[in-house]
Design a protein around this motif. Structure first.
Motif, PDB file in Angstrom:
ATOM      1  N   ARG A  22       0.826  -1.193   0.000  1.00 58.89           N
ATOM      2  CA  ARG A  22       0.000   0.000   0.000  1.00 58.89           C
ATOM      3  C   ARG A  22       0.871   1.257   0.000  1.00 58.89           C
ATOM      4  NH1 ARG A  22      -2.656   3.518   3.380  1.00 58.89           N
ATOM      5  NH2 ARG A  22      -4.760   4.081   2.715  1.00 58.89           N
ATOM      6  N   ILE A  23       0.515   2.189  -0.906  1.00 56.51           N
ATOM      7  CA  ILE A  23       1.243   3.456  -0.979  1.00 56.51           C
ATOM      8  C   ILE A  23       0.561   4.449  -0.043  1.00 56.51           C
ATOM      9  CG2 ILE A  23       1.900   5.372  -2.477  1.00 56.51           C
ATOM     10  CD1 ILE A  23       1.663   3.226  -4.825  1.00 56.51           C
ATOM     11  N   GLU A  24       1.264   4.861   0.975  1.00 56.05           N
ATOM     12  CA  GLU A  24       0.672   5.768   1.966  1.00 56.05           C
ATOM     13  C   GLU A  24       0.817   7.224   1.586  1.00 56.05           C
ATOM     14  OE1 GLU A  24       2.254   4.870   5.856  1.00 56.05           O
ATOM     15  OE2 GLU A  24       0.439   3.720   6.292  1.00 56.05           O
ATOM     16  N   ASN A  25       1.896   7.511   0.882  1.00 60.73           N
ATOM     17  CA  ASN A  25       2.170   8.909   0.566  1.00 60.73           C
ATOM     18  C   ASN A  25       3.005   8.992  -0.707  1.00 60.73           C
ATOM     19  OD1 ASN A  25       2.314  11.841   1.246  1.00 60.73           O
ATOM     20  ND2 ASN A  25       4.497  11.369   1.380  1.00 60.73           N
ATOM     21  N   VAL A  26       2.788  10.049  -1.485  1.00 62.18           N
ATOM     22  CA  VAL A  26       3.561  10.286  -2.696  1.00 62.18           C
ATOM     23  C   VAL A  26       4.228  11.651  -2.583  1.00 62.18           C
ATOM     24  CG1 VAL A  26       3.448  10.611  -5.192  1.00 62.18           C
ATOM     25  CG2 VAL A  26       1.987   8.894  -4.096  1.00 62.18           C
ATOM     26  N   ALA A  27       5.531  11.683  -2.788  1.00 66.71           N
ATOM     27  CA  ALA A  27       6.254  12.953  -2.723  1.00 66.71           C
ATOM     28  C   ALA A  27       6.747  13.325  -4.116  1.00 66.71           C
ATOM     29  CB  ALA A  27       7.422  12.841  -1.751  1.00 66.71           C
ATOM     30  N   VAL A  28       6.156  14.363  -4.693  1.00 65.96           N
ATOM     31  CA  VAL A  28       6.646  14.889  -5.966  1.00 65.96           C
ATOM     32  C   VAL A  28       7.695  15.936  -5.630  1.00 65.96           C
ATOM     33  CG1 VAL A  28       6.058  16.088  -8.103  1.00 65.96           C
ATOM     34  CG2 VAL A  28       4.426  14.477  -7.096  1.00 65.96           C
TER      35      VAL A  28
END
Length: 271
Positions: A22-28
């Motif tokens: 599961r991806i909890e957070n995405v940092a661009v």
DNA sequence: TTCCATGTTCCGCA
DNA sequence: TTGCGGAACATGGA
């Protein structure tokens, strides 16, 4: 080093690290790598989902998001992936980072910002829009299909190999290696190649790709693991040809520097 | 300081 | 229409 063999190994790396979590957070971390979508769009498409499988077409890597749309990554001239646990190990040129529920992170690292990340709804449509030819390593690109691709083509053989709309995946480095293995000068006109030579070129292409992938393309150890008769570790003007001990030369071909051995790859071939 | 680099795209020219 | 050379993009190493 992101040409087909490198991207293939990035794919295998992603398969081994970033799937089914599961991806909890995405940092661009740098929006310049986004291609046709906002950071918000990309983040929303990924957050709360998981990557379920990967696909590669040429130099493009795709990761399916819950078997739906795909995260597309193109590595430009300098990209790679990095999977790590501690954020203090986050690489310097990390441009996009997925934070997984297991505490690990997957970074898309790209120093020169020539790469691209996007959300792709339809893979086939994307490949068509980008005008990508068949993948150079695909099973269904057999010798006969390769013969047909080159039939009627003009220009230099190196240009043809690097033309992504003709065949997807080959760049400056591996096209040199393929031409070295096939004993063809980079500037050989395609329309001067007969069927036998094209067959030889096809076999060289497939072998170079397979061996380079198996030797760890995209990793630091590639040069040490490649067979001794490969040009790559000697791809420098004046270096010794690994086969004949002649001198490697550099010439400009289709806007890039091509390295080759004049003795092994004469321009005029007798067949 | 200048040149060059594993990629792609756009432009002008033949 | 096809193919080629050059420039541009962004960054850093030799």
């Amino acid at each position: 080093m992101p040409e087909l063999p490198d991207v293939e190994n990035f794919k295998r790396y992603l398969d081994a690290t970033g799937l089914h979590q599961r991806i909890e957070n995405v940092a661009v971390l740098n929006a310049k790598i986004l291609h046709g979508c906002s950071g918000e769009t990309l983040s929303q498409a990924l957050t709360g989902h998981e990557l379920t499988g990967t696909h590669r077409h040429g130099k493009h890597l795709f990761a399916a998001i819950d078997d739906g749309p795909r995260l597309m990554l193109h590595f430009g001239m300098t990209g790679r992936l990095a999977y790590f646990k501690d954020l203090k190990d986050d690489p310097e040129h990390d441009r996009l980072r997925l934070d997984f529920a297991n505490g690990y992170h997957l970074a898309y690292v790209n120093q020169r910002l020539f790469g691209q990340a996007a959300i792709v709804e339809d893979l086939a449509q994307f490949v068509a829009e980008q005008e990508l030819g068949p993948d150079a390593f695909a099973n269904d690109l057999d010798e006969e299909a390769f013969q047909k691709l080159l039939a009627g083509r003009r220009g230099q053989v190196k240009s043809a190999l690097m033309d992504q709309s003709l065949i997807a995946g080959l760049g400056n480095v591996y096209s040199d290696e393929i031409l070295f293995k096939a004993h063809l000068h980079p500037k050989t006109p395609v329309n001067s190649l007969d069927r036998n030579v094209i067959a030889k070129l096809y076999r060289a292409m497939r072998e170079v790709l397979r061996v380079s992938i198996d030797s760890g393309a995209g990793s630091e150890e590639l040069f040490e693991r490649l067979p001794d008769d490969y040009l790559l570790p000697h791809r420098e003007e004046g270096d010794k040809c690994p086969v004949c001990d002649g001198e490697v030369q550099a010439i400009k071909a289709s806007g890039r520097t091509a390295y080759y051995c004049p003795a092994c790859q004469p321009l005029e071939r007798e067949k």
